[in-house]
Design a protein around this motif. Structure first.
Motif, PDB file in Angstrom:
ATOM      1  N   GLN A   1     141.756  81.117 -12.310  1.00 61.64           N
ATOM      2  CA  GLN A   1     142.923  80.692 -13.061  1.00 61.64           C
ATOM      3  C   GLN A   1     143.507  81.864 -13.848  1.00 61.64           C
ATOM      4  O   GLN A   1     142.773  82.720 -14.353  1.00 61.64           O
ATOM      5  N   ALA A   2     144.833  81.890 -13.939  1.00 67.44           N
ATOM      6  CA  ALA A   2     145.489  82.901 -14.760  1.00 67.44           C
ATOM      7  C   ALA A   2     145.248  82.584 -16.229  1.00 67.44           C
ATOM      8  O   ALA A   2     145.142  81.421 -16.621  1.00 67.44           O
ATOM      9  N   CYS A   3     145.152  83.618 -17.049  1.00 65.37           N
ATOM     10  CA  CYS A   3     144.916  83.418 -18.477  1.00 65.37           C
ATOM     11  C   CYS A   3     145.750  84.431 -19.265  1.00 65.37           C
ATOM     12  O   CYS A   3     146.332  85.352 -18.705  1.00 65.37           O
ATOM     13  N   ARG A   4     145.809  84.220 -20.574  1.00 64.88           N
ATOM     14  CA  ARG A   4     146.580  85.137 -21.417  1.00 64.88           C
ATOM     15  C   ARG A   4     146.004  86.544 -21.336  1.00 64.88           C
ATOM     16  O   ARG A   4     144.792  86.736 -21.381  1.00 64.88           O
ATOM     17  N   GLY A   5     146.891  87.548 -21.217  1.00 66.93           N
ATOM     18  CA  GLY A   5     146.443  88.930 -21.128  1.00 66.93           C
ATOM     19  C   GLY A   5     145.894  89.302 -19.759  1.00 66.93           C
ATOM     20  O   GLY A   5     145.259  90.349 -19.614  1.00 66.93           O
ATOM     21  N   ASP A   6     146.128  88.488 -18.761  1.00 62.31           N
ATOM     22  CA  ASP A   6     145.611  88.727 -17.415  1.00 62.31           C
ATOM     23  C   ASP A   6     146.224  90.010 -16.861  1.00 62.31           C
ATOM     24  O   ASP A   6     147.445  90.154 -16.765  1.00 62.31           O
ATOM     25  N   THR A   7     145.377  90.960 -16.487  1.00 59.85           N
ATOM     26  CA  THR A   7     145.853  92.265 -16.004  1.00 59.85           C
ATOM     27  C   THR A   7     146.472  92.184 -14.609  1.00 59.85           C
ATOM     28  O   THR A   7     147.078  93.149 -14.145  1.00 59.85           O
ATOM     29  N   ARG A   8     146.329  91.057 -13.948  1.00 61.54           N
ATOM     30  CA  ARG A   8     146.912  90.899 -12.613  1.00 61.54           C
ATOM     31  C   ARG A   8     148.401  90.586 -12.680  1.00 61.54           C
ATOM     32  O   ARG A   8     149.093  90.647 -11.664  1.00 61.54           O
TER      33      ARG A   8
ATOM     34  N   VAL B   1     158.599  64.756 -11.657  1.00 62.84           N
ATOM     35  CA  VAL B   1     157.613  64.334 -12.656  1.00 62.84           C
ATOM     36  C   VAL B   1     156.405  63.728 -11.954  1.00 62.84           C
ATOM     37  O   VAL B   1     156.549  62.915 -11.040  1.00 62.84           O
ATOM     38  N   GLY B   2     155.226  64.135 -12.385  1.00 63.36           N
ATOM     39  CA  GLY B   2     153.986  63.619 -11.819  1.00 63.36           C
ATOM     40  C   GLY B   2     152.829  64.475 -12.289  1.00 63.36           C
ATOM     41  O   GLY B   2     153.026  65.433 -13.048  1.00 63.36           O
ATOM     42  N   PRO B   3     151.623  64.191 -11.859  1.00 60.41           N
ATOM     43  CA  PRO B   3     150.476  65.028 -12.229  1.00 60.41           C
ATOM     44  C   PRO B   3     150.658  66.453 -11.713  1.00 60.41           C
ATOM     45  O   PRO B   3     151.031  66.640 -10.550  1.00 60.41           O
ATOM     46  N   ARG B   4     150.427  67.439 -12.552  1.00 54.09           N
ATOM     47  CA  ARG B   4     150.552  68.820 -12.108  1.00 54.09           C
ATOM     48  C   ARG B   4     149.498  69.113 -11.052  1.00 54.09           C
ATOM     49  O   ARG B   4     148.322  68.812 -11.219  1.00 54.09           O
ATOM     50  N   PRO B   5     149.900  69.702  -9.914  1.00 50.34           N
ATOM     51  CA  PRO B   5     148.926  69.985  -8.856  1.00 50.34           C
ATOM     52  C   PRO B   5     148.079  71.217  -9.180  1.00 50.34           C
ATOM     53  O   PRO B   5     148.594  72.225  -9.670  1.00 50.34           O
ATOM     54  N   HIS B   6     146.805  71.109  -8.916  1.00 48.49           N
ATOM     55  CA  HIS B   6     145.885  72.233  -9.092  1.00 48.49           C
ATOM     56  C   HIS B   6     145.529  72.810  -7.727  1.00 48.49           C
ATOM     57  O   HIS B   6     145.741  72.157  -6.695  1.00 48.49           O
TER      58      HIS B   6
ATOM     59  N   GLY C   1     148.340  74.461 -19.065  1.00 51.65           N
ATOM     60  CA  GLY C   1     147.755  75.795 -19.070  1.00 51.65           C
ATOM     61  C   GLY C   1     146.338  75.824 -18.515  1.00 51.65           C
ATOM     62  O   GLY C   1     145.864  74.880 -17.885  1.00 51.65           O
ATOM     63  N   GLU C   2     145.660  76.919 -18.779  1.00 54.20           N
ATOM     64  CA  GLU C   2     144.304  77.126 -18.264  1.00 54.20           C
ATOM     65  C   GLU C   2     143.349  76.085 -18.838  1.00 54.20           C
ATOM     66  O   GLU C   2     143.371  75.777 -20.031  1.00 54.20           O
ATOM     67  N   ILE C   3     142.492  75.529 -17.983  1.00 50.01           N
ATOM     68  CA  ILE C   3     141.490  74.562 -18.416  1.00 50.01           C
ATOM     69  C   ILE C   3     140.187  75.301 -18.689  1.00 50.01           C
ATOM     70  O   ILE C   3     139.572  75.863 -17.782  1.00 50.01           O
ATOM     71  N   VAL C   4     139.788  75.323 -19.952  1.00 48.47           N
ATOM     72  CA  VAL C   4     138.567  76.043 -20.327  1.00 48.47           C
ATOM     73  C   VAL C   4     137.473  75.111 -20.823  1.00 48.47           C
ATOM     74  O   VAL C   4     136.323  75.515 -20.942  1.00 48.47           O
ATOM     75  N   ARG C   5     137.820  73.839 -21.126  1.00 46.62           N
ATOM     76  CA  ARG C   5     136.827  72.883 -21.611  1.00 46.62           C
ATOM     77  C   ARG C   5     136.902  71.591 -20.803  1.00 46.62           C
ATOM     78  O   ARG C   5     137.991  71.140 -20.440  1.00 46.62           O
ATOM     79  N   GLU C   6     135.759  70.990 -20.551  1.00 45.22           N
ATOM     80  CA  GLU C   6     135.721  69.739 -19.803  1.00 45.22           C
ATOM     81  C   GLU C   6     136.480  68.641 -20.535  1.00 45.22           C
ATOM     82  O   GLU C   6     137.114  67.795 -19.904  1.00 45.22           O
ATOM     83  N   SER C   7     136.443  68.652 -21.875  1.00 48.74           N
ATOM     84  CA  SER C   7     137.152  67.632 -22.650  1.00 48.74           C
ATOM     85  C   SER C   7     138.660  67.694 -22.390  1.00 48.74           C
ATOM     86  O   SER C   7     139.337  66.658 -22.321  1.00 48.74           O
TER      87      SER C   7
END
Length: 212
Positions: free
Chosen positions: A89-96, A126-131, A167-173
Motif C-alpha cells: 500500500q502507498a503511504c505518506r512519504g512513499d519514495t516511489r 458511489v460504493g465500497p472502495r475497491p482494494h 487511505g492506508e489501512i494500518v489497524r484491523e479496527s
C-alpha cells in the motif's frame, strides 16, 4: 491468481447492483464529467509522460461485483506498477511517488480515470472502495462479513470515505469500521444517499484534497 479464502464471495448481488436509476445516474454523470474534463485529462497525461516517459495509466486488478476482478484505472503516480500476489500500500512519504504524482495525489486527480471504469459498468460513482485483489484476500481472513462488500459495484467514493475511513489501512479496527460502513451503505442504499455522498465528497476534496 491466488484463490479467495474459504467462504468465498457472495453469489447474489444486492438490489443496489441492479438499480436502473443508479446505473443511468452513473452513466450520465461520468460521461458528462469526462467530456468537460477532457482538456485537464490530456494535460495530466502529458505531464506524467514528460516526467518519467512511462505508462500514463496505472492498472491494477481490484475486486468488483460478486468478487469478479477488474482492472482499475488511475493516473500513474509512482515509479512502480505493483499487481498480483504481493502489493504494498502507498503511504505518506512513499519514495516511489513521483513529483507529478505527489501533486495528483494531493488534489485527488489521480482518481479521475476511474470515470472510465464507471462508464464501462465495472464501477459506480458511489460504493465500497475497491482494494487490490491481494489485499482483499488478506482482509477476508480478518473480517468475517468482509465479502458482503462485494454485493455492490465498487465506487470512486463511498460512505466510509466521507466518514474519514480512507487511505492506508494500518489497524484491523480501521478495516472493521470501513467494512461496516460499506455494508451499511449497501443495505440502506438510495439514489438520494448517493447524491448526498457525492456532495459530501466534493466538500471534503475542496477543503482538504490531501485527506481524500
Amino acid at each position: 491468481m491466488v484463490p479467495f479464502p474459504p467462504g468465498g464471495t457472495p453469489r447474489v448481488a444486492a438490489p443496489v447492483a441492479s438499480s436502473t436509476a443508479k446505473r443511468c445516474f452513473d452513466v450520465l454523470v461520468s460521461a458528462t464529467a469526462i467530456a468537460i474534463l477532457a482538456p485537464v485529462l490530456l494535460l495530466i497525461a502529458a505531464a506524467i509522460w514528460a516526467e518519467t516517459r512511462g505508462p500514463v495509466f496505472f492498472r491494477q486488478q481490484r475486486t468488483g461485483l460478486l468478487g469478479r476482478p477488474f482492472p482499475i484505472l488511475k493516473f500513474r503516480t509512482m515509479t512502480v506498477q505493483e499487481d498480483g500476489g504481493a502489493v504494498r500500500q502507498a503511504c505518506r512519504g512513499d519514495t516511489r511517488i513521483t513529483r507529478v504524482g505527489a501533486v495528483l495525489r494531493k488534489l485527488s486527480l489521480d482518481e479521475l480515470p476511474q470515470l472510465i471504469n464507471v462508464l464501462s459498468g465495472e464501477m459506480s460513482l458511489v460504493g465500497p472502495r475497491p482494494h487490490a485483489v491481494a489485499h482483499d484476500q488478506q482482509f477476508m481472513r480478518l473480517v468475517p462479513n468482509y465479502a458482503d462488500r462485494f454485493r455492490a459495484r465498487p465506487g470512486i467514493t463511498g460512505l466510509a470515505q466521507v466518514h474519514g475511513l480512507r487511505g492506508e489501512i494500518v489497524r484491523e479496527s480501521a478495516l472493521i469500521l470501513r467494512a461496516a460502513a460499506d455494508i451499511r451503505y449497501i443495505e440502506t442504499w438510495s439514489l438520494a444517499a448517493d447524491i448526498g455522498i457525492l456532495a459530501r465528497t466534493a466538500l471534503v476534496v475542496f477543503r482538504d484534497p490531501a485527506a481524500f
